[in-house]
Each structure stands twice: as C-alpha cells, then as structure tokens.
Write an enzyme that holds these catalytic residues in place. Structure first.
Site, short mmCIF file in Angstrom:
data_model
loop_
_atom_site.label_atom_id
_atom_site.label_comp_id
_atom_site.label_asym_id
_atom_site.label_seq_id
_atom_site.Cartn_x
_atom_site.Cartn_y
_atom_site.Cartn_z
N HIS A 125 0.99 -0.43 21.92
CA HIS A 125 2.10 0.23 22.46
C HIS A 125 2.67 1.59 21.66
O HIS A 125 2.47 1.30 20.53
CB HIS A 125 3.14 -0.66 22.75
CG HIS A 125 4.42 -0.36 23.39
ND1 HIS A 125 4.41 -0.27 24.82
CD2 HIS A 125 5.67 0.15 23.12
CE1 HIS A 125 5.59 0.13 25.31
NE2 HIS A 125 6.26 0.41 24.18
N SER A 174 7.19 3.31 28.32
CA SER A 174 7.96 2.07 27.92
C SER A 174 9.21 1.71 28.82
O SER A 174 9.38 1.87 30.07
CB SER A 174 7.97 2.16 26.48
OG SER A 174 8.58 0.95 25.94
N ASP A 201 -1.10 -4.13 24.22
CA ASP A 201 0.42 -4.12 24.29
C ASP A 201 0.97 -5.17 24.85
O ASP A 201 0.44 -5.92 25.88
CB ASP A 201 0.42 -2.82 25.44
CG ASP A 201 1.78 -2.51 25.41
OD1 ASP A 201 2.68 -3.37 24.73
OD2 ASP A 201 2.26 -1.27 26.02
#
Length: 293
Positions: free
Chosen positions: A259, A141, A229
C-alpha cells in the site's frame, strides 16, 4: 514475494508510531507529511494555481498543450491525513503524463469534519468545473473511495474512474487483511472510526460503496491493487462486482508491492509504470468518446 523496496517500506513502517496508540498526534503527523513532501523533487507544470471550486479549496494543474477535460484527483491518507500539498508531486506527474488538467481537491477531513463532509466537497468541486471535455475521477486509498462515491453520486457526470488500491470495506471482511505483512487491523478500524459520524454510517453506500445498488451506472473503470496490501481483496472484489454489473472494468494487481507505492516514484520502481498505465487508460477513453463530446 515482496519487492526489495516494498520490504524496506514494511520495515520502516514497523518502527513508526501507530494511529491507534493513545499518544498518537494527528497534527504532528500531518505536519511531518507536508514537510517530507516539500523536500521531494517535483516536476514543472505549465500552470499551477490554487482555486476556490464551489467553496472547496483545490489546486489546479494545467500542463503544456493540455487537452480538453480534467482529472479530478482525490488524495489518500485514510480520510484523516494528507492534503493537496502532500500530493503536489504526484498531481504534477499525473497532469504531465495524461496531458490533462488535474484538479486536486482539498476536501474536509475527520476527525474535525466527519462523513459526509468529504464526499459533499467532491460533489461541489465536480459541479464547479464547467470546461469542455471529459471528466475523469482518480483517487488512491481513501481517495479511491471518494472517487468511486463521486461517480456513483453523480451518474452521467464522469467519463472514467481510476482507483488506486481503494479503501472500501469498513468491516475489513476480506482475507488480505490477515495476509498483509506488518499490518495491524486496528489501523484500518481507527480510520473508519474517525470518518464515520455514527455507527450507522458504516453501512451507508456513500461511505461503504461496495454496498451500493448503483454500481451498474459507473463509466469505464480501472482498479489497481497491490499484492501485499491489506486492501487488495476489496479492490479486486469490486472488479468482480463491476464486471457482473456490465461495467467496462480493468483490474490490475502489482506484484510485490505494498500500500502507498503509487505516490513514491523515488522509492518504488513500479510507481512510474503505474502512472503510465493510468495515462494510457484515460487516453483510450478519450479515443472512444463520440465526436463532439
């Protein structure tokens, strides 16, 4: 179609406070994440110790019979959340699966420390590491953003890059933002607002690396995305950019996933296979290195 574990995660997320709400408490959320991580099972690693890496606090994990080199891990959390404690379990698994030392970097976070504090800290940690062997950077991320930027800011220093659903586009200009179930684009905008010190930073390639003119300098790179995501398309766009630039790149989309799945192997069955894929990718880079390097 969402995997059942992913669907449960989406449902649970819907019931949580949102970062863009006025009453959201950053410190309380950080504390809750540390508490939850402390309660999770974790693997033993031969050596785990906190170190000062050029003035940056880090945690070093060295597995039994570690091979030369290091995986520099940059944790996710939208730049604002998580730390080496929250990622302790994942860093242990990464060290054991790769049979390589892992240096987990506790970089400075906004809103207390805005851009470029985090990438500067990663640069310092990279400069501090002086042992023989390959140097890999790995991040999930926002940590994927930092790992990519580290490789771009330090050409020739890094032997391989692993990006797990990287957070790359401050403009949120890709279709997957609208397609992701249960996601409100205000959340992504809030993270970038905390990270950028001024509006012009949102166009700085060290914050928005898709804008970089140095992508061709990257070493072999693995980019992993999740089907559901909001960040999926920007990660896959990066794969296309790197391929066009002549970089050796592998892109993998994990179907049914959302995610955050990489870090939660107790919840998401796909997490452990992904860890194995990362280990295999890095092992392949080791085998391709010229002797003596």
């Amino acid at each position: 179609m969402l995997h059942p574990a992913a669907r449960r995660a989406v449902e649970e997320y819907a019931a949580t406070p949102k970062v863009y709400e006025a009453a959201f408490d950053i410190e309380a959320d950080r504390a809750a994440a540390r508490s939850a991580a402390a309660a999770e099972p974790r693997e033993d690693v031969a050596e785990v110790r906190d170190v000062d890496a050029g003035g940056v606090p880090c945690r070093l994990y060295r597995p039994e019979d570690a091979r030369p080199g290091v995986v520099v891990h940059l944790h996710g959390g939208g730049f604002v959340f998580h730390d080496v404690d929250v990622h302790d379990g994942a860093a242990r698994r990464l060290a054991n699966r790769t049979r390589t030392a892992v240096l987990s970097v506790d970089y400075r976070r906004p809103p207390e420390h805005r851009f470029p504090a985090a990438p500067d800290d990663v640069d310092a940690a990279l400069a501090w590491w002086d042992e023989d062997g390959p140097v890999f950077v790995h991040g999930d991320s926002a940590g994927g953003n930092l790992a990519l930027v580290a490789a771009l800011r330090n050409p020739g220093r890094v032997d391989g890059v692993v990006l797990i659903y990287p957070f790359l586009d401050p403009r949120a200009g890709f279709a997957s933002y609208a397609a992701a179930e249960g996601f409100d684009p205000r959340e992504a905008a809030w993270y970038w607002e905390q990270y950028a010190a001024r509006p012009a930073d949102l166009d700085d390639p060290d914050l928005a690396p898709l804008r970089s003119d140095r992508l061709a300098t990257l070493p072999p790179t693995l980019v992993v995305t999740a089907e559901h995501d909001p960040l999926r398309d920007e990660g896959e766009h990066l794969v296309s950019l790197l391929a066009d630039a002549g970089v050796t790149v592998v892109g993998t989309r994990y179907l049914g996933q959302v995610h955050g799945f990489w870090r939660h192997e107790q919840v998401f069955p796909a997490a452990e296979p992904l860890m194995g894929q990362v280990a295999a990718f890095l092992e392949g880079l080791r085998r391709s290195r010229p002797p003596g390097l």
